[in-house]
Design a protein around this motif. Structure first.
Motif, PDB file in Angstrom:
ATOM      1  N   ARG A 108      52.792  82.081 -15.539  1.00  0.00           N
ATOM      2  CA  ARG A 108      52.291  81.266 -14.416  1.00  0.00           C
ATOM      3  C   ARG A 108      51.671  80.013 -15.017  1.00  0.00           C
ATOM      4  O   ARG A 108      50.652  80.091 -15.720  1.00  0.00           O
ATOM      5  CB  ARG A 108      51.256  82.049 -13.612  1.00  0.00           C
ATOM      6  CG  ARG A 108      50.396  81.121 -12.781  1.00  0.00           C
ATOM      7  CD  ARG A 108      49.582  81.816 -11.739  1.00  0.00           C
ATOM      8  NE  ARG A 108      50.437  82.302 -10.671  1.00  0.00           N
ATOM      9  CZ  ARG A 108      49.997  82.660  -9.469  1.00  0.00           C
ATOM     10  NH1 ARG A 108      48.714  82.604  -9.180  1.00  0.00           N
ATOM     11  NH2 ARG A 108      50.832  83.085  -8.560  1.00  0.00           N
ATOM     12  N   LEU A 130      55.143  81.343 -10.929  1.00  0.00           N
ATOM     13  CA  LEU A 130      54.657  80.150 -10.198  1.00  0.00           C
ATOM     14  C   LEU A 130      54.445  79.000 -11.172  1.00  0.00           C
ATOM     15  O   LEU A 130      53.872  79.165 -12.251  1.00  0.00           O
ATOM     16  CB  LEU A 130      53.343  80.407  -9.441  1.00  0.00           C
ATOM     17  CG  LEU A 130      52.683  79.248  -8.666  1.00  0.00           C
ATOM     18  CD1 LEU A 130      51.978  79.752  -7.396  1.00  0.00           C
ATOM     19  CD2 LEU A 130      51.676  78.494  -9.527  1.00  0.00           C
ATOM     20  N   HIS A 135      57.888  78.867  -6.700  1.00  0.00           N
ATOM     21  CA  HIS A 135      57.319  80.224  -6.762  1.00  0.00           C
ATOM     22  C   HIS A 135      58.393  81.227  -6.315  1.00  0.00           C
ATOM     23  O   HIS A 135      58.299  81.836  -5.253  1.00  0.00           O
ATOM     24  CB  HIS A 135      56.089  80.281  -5.845  1.00  0.00           C
ATOM     25  CG  HIS A 135      55.171  81.440  -6.109  1.00  0.00           C
ATOM     26  ND1 HIS A 135      55.367  82.363  -7.117  1.00  0.00           N
ATOM     27  CD2 HIS A 135      54.017  81.826  -5.470  1.00  0.00           C
ATOM     28  CE1 HIS A 135      54.386  83.246  -7.095  1.00  0.00           C
ATOM     29  NE2 HIS A 135      53.563  82.947  -6.117  1.00  0.00           N
ATOM     30  N   ASN A 165      55.010  72.046  -0.597  1.00  0.00           N
ATOM     31  CA  ASN A 165      54.646  72.414  -1.971  1.00  0.00           C
ATOM     32  C   ASN A 165      55.649  73.354  -2.649  1.00  0.00           C
ATOM     33  O   ASN A 165      56.808  73.467  -2.228  1.00  0.00           O
ATOM     34  CB  ASN A 165      53.230  73.014  -1.965  1.00  0.00           C
ATOM     35  CG  ASN A 165      53.167  74.321  -1.158  1.00  0.00           C
ATOM     36  OD1 ASN A 165      54.189  74.917  -0.840  1.00  0.00           O
ATOM     37  ND2 ASN A 165      51.953  74.756  -0.838  1.00  0.00           N
ATOM     38  N   ASN A 166      55.172  74.054  -3.681  1.00  0.00           N
ATOM     39  CA  ASN A 166      56.007  74.974  -4.470  1.00  0.00           C
ATOM     40  C   ASN A 166      56.661  76.070  -3.616  1.00  0.00           C
ATOM     41  O   ASN A 166      57.803  76.475  -3.884  1.00  0.00           O
ATOM     42  CB  ASN A 166      55.201  75.573  -5.632  1.00  0.00           C
ATOM     43  CG  ASN A 166      53.783  76.022  -5.267  1.00  0.00           C
ATOM     44  OD1 ASN A 166      53.402  76.082  -4.105  1.00  0.00           O
ATOM     45  ND2 ASN A 166      53.000  76.330  -6.293  1.00  0.00           N
ATOM     46  N   ILE A 167      55.954  76.533  -2.590  1.00  0.00           N
ATOM     47  CA  ILE A 167      56.513  77.569  -1.703  1.00  0.00           C
ATOM     48  C   ILE A 167      57.737  76.996  -0.968  1.00  0.00           C
ATOM     49  O   ILE A 167      58.788  77.643  -0.880  1.00  0.00           O
ATOM     50  CB  ILE A 167      55.415  78.017  -0.701  1.00  0.00           C
ATOM     51  CG1 ILE A 167      54.274  78.753  -1.441  1.00  0.00           C
ATOM     52  CG2 ILE A 167      55.988  78.837   0.448  1.00  0.00           C
ATOM     53  CD1 ILE A 167      54.624  80.087  -2.022  1.00  0.00           C
ATOM     54  N   ASP A 225      50.715  78.001   3.984  1.00  0.00           N
ATOM     55  CA  ASP A 225      50.096  78.159   2.667  1.00  0.00           C
ATOM     56  C   ASP A 225      48.876  77.238   2.638  1.00  0.00           C
ATOM     57  O   ASP A 225      48.701  76.399   3.542  1.00  0.00           O
ATOM     58  CB  ASP A 225      51.125  77.769   1.581  1.00  0.00           C
ATOM     59  CG  ASP A 225      50.618  78.005   0.155  1.00  0.00           C
ATOM     60  OD1 ASP A 225      49.611  78.718  -0.023  1.00  0.00           O
ATOM     61  OD2 ASP A 225      51.236  77.464  -0.788  1.00  0.00           O
ATOM     62  N   VAL A 226      48.078  77.359   1.608  1.00  0.00           N
ATOM     63  CA  VAL A 226      46.874  76.528   1.483  1.00  0.00           C
ATOM     64  C   VAL A 226      47.241  75.043   1.549  1.00  0.00           C
ATOM     65  O   VAL A 226      48.323  74.636   1.134  1.00  0.00           O
ATOM     66  CB  VAL A 226      46.118  76.812   0.159  1.00  0.00           C
ATOM     67  CG1 VAL A 226      45.419  78.164   0.213  1.00  0.00           C
ATOM     68  CG2 VAL A 226      47.030  76.711  -1.052  1.00  0.00           C
ATOM     69  N   SER A 229      46.863  73.173  -3.198  1.00  0.00           N
ATOM     70  CA  SER A 229      47.271  74.183  -4.178  1.00  0.00           C
ATOM     71  C   SER A 229      46.389  74.129  -5.422  1.00  0.00           C
ATOM     72  O   SER A 229      45.586  73.198  -5.585  1.00  0.00           O
ATOM     73  CB  SER A 229      48.733  73.932  -4.573  1.00  0.00           C
ATOM     74  OG  SER A 229      49.583  74.320  -3.530  1.00  0.00           O
ATOM     75  N   MET A 230      46.591  75.117  -6.287  1.00  0.00           N
ATOM     76  CA  MET A 230      45.851  75.127  -7.558  1.00  0.00           C
ATOM     77  C   MET A 230      46.154  73.826  -8.307  1.00  0.00           C
ATOM     78  O   MET A 230      47.309  73.414  -8.394  1.00  0.00           O
ATOM     79  CB  MET A 230      46.262  76.344  -8.388  1.00  0.00           C
ATOM     80  CG  MET A 230      45.794  77.652  -7.778  1.00  0.00           C
ATOM     81  SD  MET A 230      46.298  79.100  -8.714  1.00  0.00           S
ATOM     82  CE  MET A 230      47.908  79.438  -8.025  1.00  0.00           C
ATOM     83  N   CYS A 265      51.726  83.358   1.771  1.00  0.00           N
ATOM     84  CA  CYS A 265      51.833  83.937   0.429  1.00  0.00           C
ATOM     85  C   CYS A 265      50.502  84.503  -0.060  1.00  0.00           C
ATOM     86  O   CYS A 265      50.477  85.359  -0.931  1.00  0.00           O
ATOM     87  CB  CYS A 265      52.361  82.895  -0.549  1.00  0.00           C
ATOM     88  SG  CYS A 265      51.381  81.375  -0.558  1.00  0.00           S
ATOM     89  N   LEU A 266      49.378  83.988   0.507  1.00  0.00           N
ATOM     90  CA  LEU A 266      48.019  84.344   0.088  1.00  0.00           C
ATOM     91  C   LEU A 266      47.754  83.807  -1.331  1.00  0.00           C
ATOM     92  O   LEU A 266      48.700  83.742  -2.112  1.00  0.00           O
ATOM     93  CB  LEU A 266      47.765  85.848   0.148  1.00  0.00           C
ATOM     94  CG  LEU A 266      48.072  86.552   1.491  1.00  0.00           C
ATOM     95  CD1 LEU A 266      47.734  88.047   1.363  1.00  0.00           C
ATOM     96  CD2 LEU A 266      47.288  85.945   2.640  1.00  0.00           C
ATOM     97  N   PRO A 267      46.527  83.462  -1.674  1.00  0.00           N
ATOM     98  CA  PRO A 267      45.313  83.614  -0.875  1.00  0.00           C
ATOM     99  C   PRO A 267      45.266  82.615   0.274  1.00  0.00           C
ATOM    100  O   PRO A 267      45.769  81.496   0.138  1.00  0.00           O
ATOM    101  CB  PRO A 267      44.188  83.340  -1.881  1.00  0.00           C
ATOM    102  CG  PRO A 267      44.809  82.440  -2.908  1.00  0.00           C
ATOM    103  CD  PRO A 267      46.243  82.851  -3.003  1.00  0.00           C
TER     104      PRO A 267
HETATM  105  N1  NVA Z   1      50.798  76.751  -3.248  1.00  0.00           N
HETATM  106  C1  NVA Z   1      49.836  77.692  -3.783  1.00  0.00           C
HETATM  107  C2  NVA Z   1      50.436  79.057  -3.892  1.00  0.00           C
HETATM  108  C3  NVA Z   1      49.508  80.115  -4.406  1.00  0.00           C
HETATM  109  C4  NVA Z   1      50.173  81.448  -4.542  1.00  0.00           C
HETATM  110  C5  NVA Z   1      49.371  77.190  -5.143  1.00  0.00           C
HETATM  111  O1  NVA Z   1      50.220  76.743  -5.923  1.00  0.00           O
HETATM  112  O2  NVA Z   1      48.174  77.234  -5.408  1.00  0.00           O
END
Ligand code: NVA
Ligand code: CP
Length: 311
Positions: A108, A130, A135, A165-167, A225-226, A229-230, A265-267
């Protein structure tokens, strides 16, 4: 470079429709063995998996580690301070070092280029847990959940509402191989990667990107999703303003219709991209998605490690 044995799992469209369906079949088998507590099913006996994390995780870390160990393998959690990929030593060196000890590497990471480099230099399969770009393990678990709930993936309409985003990139790349409709509803300025959209369309994917929330009507799945993202958390104040009318709340679910499942997908951040009411509603399948991470990933590992011949 392909690994000496098996395959990397980096993007969903690296696999044919038949291969993706094979992975989903294996995931179903793993889930059935889990539910019947079949202790004789140990396809990963004697194998080890190195798991590199440069970002936080609950689901990915726990589902890979418990999933691999339940099927006889041993997984090593390597936290962000242990390897310090690219800082303490180059990614291409770590790839060869870890491949020398392990049967598979899961990672990750922030930059997608880093997982591509890891895969290029690893002689064992590399599994993408991810990156900032995609992801794929998550979206395969979501596809498994959709299959369980609706009996099919093909012919469905999946509408994602939120940050491109990634999702979103993984859903689009799945739509290159399986024929379902994918819609990304996002505020202007938060669209997914244009070359991914164009590439997916060129490969025949039925995808659209819009800022119109009315696109949720008739969806089989509403996904969010959030908003940050991170790696983007410092921009949350701006995003709260930009995404204000894109919350997946009870009104939006009503607009989608009674057939719509809710996925995340959480969180999740209740009160931002969704509400407590939606998360806890009967149409919410968020914990089934989370549970399916373990089974989907065991299906991926069985497929990519060519471990089925040991079953
Ligand atoms: N788009 C979010 C997914 C977390 C599982 C992230 O990359 O933080
Ligand atoms: N959905 C997901 O990947 O969760 P974690 O970030 O907790 O692993």
């Amino acid at each position: 470079n392909p690994p000496k044995k098996g395959k990397h799992f980096l993007h969903l469209d690296d696999f044919s429709k038949e291969e993706l369906m094979d992975i989903l079949e294996k995931a179903k088998l793993c889930k059935a063995k889990f539910y019947t507590r079949d202790e004789s099913f140990k396809p990963f006996a004697g194998q080890t998996m190195a798991m590199i994390f440069t970002k936080p995780s609950a689901r990915t870390r726990v589902s890979f580690e418990t999933g691999f160990s339940r099927l006889g393998g041993h997984a090593l959690y390597l936290d962000p301070n242990t390897i310090q990929l690219g800082k303490r030593e180059p990614t291409k060196d770590i790839a060869r070092v870890l491949a020398g000890y392990n049967d598979v590497i899961m990672a990750r990471l922030f930059a997608h280029a880093d997982i591509l480099e890891l895969a290029q230099y690893s002689s064992v399969p590399v599994i993408n847990g991810l990156t900032d770009y995609n992801h794929p393990c998550q979206i395969l678990a979501d596809a498994m959940t959709l299959l369980e709930r609706k009996g099919r993936i093909e012919g469905t309409k999946v509408v994602y509402v939120g940050d491109g985003n990634n999702i979103v990139h993984s859903w689009m790349r799945l739509a290159m191989r399986l024929s379902f409709e994918f819609v990304c509803v996002c505020p202007p300025g938060y669209e997914p990667c244009p070359s991914t959209v164009e590439g997916a369309r060129a490969a025949g994917a039925n995808i659209s990107v819009t800022s119109d929330i009315n696109a949720v009507k008739g969806a089989d799945v509403i996904y969010t999703d959030v908003w940050a993202s991170m790696g983007q958390k410092e921009s949350i104040d701006t995003r709260k303003i930009d995404f204000a009318s894109y919350q997946v709340n009870e009104q939006l679910m009503a607009l989608a219709g009674p057939q719509a499942l809710f996925m995340h997908c959480l969180p999740a951040e209740r009160g931002l991209e969704t509400t407590d009411g939606v998360m806890e509603a009967p149409y919410s399948v968020v914990f089934q998605e989370a549970e399916n991470r373990m089974h989907a990933q065991n299906g991926i590992l069985l497929h990519c490690l060519e471990a089925t011949k040991r079953v």
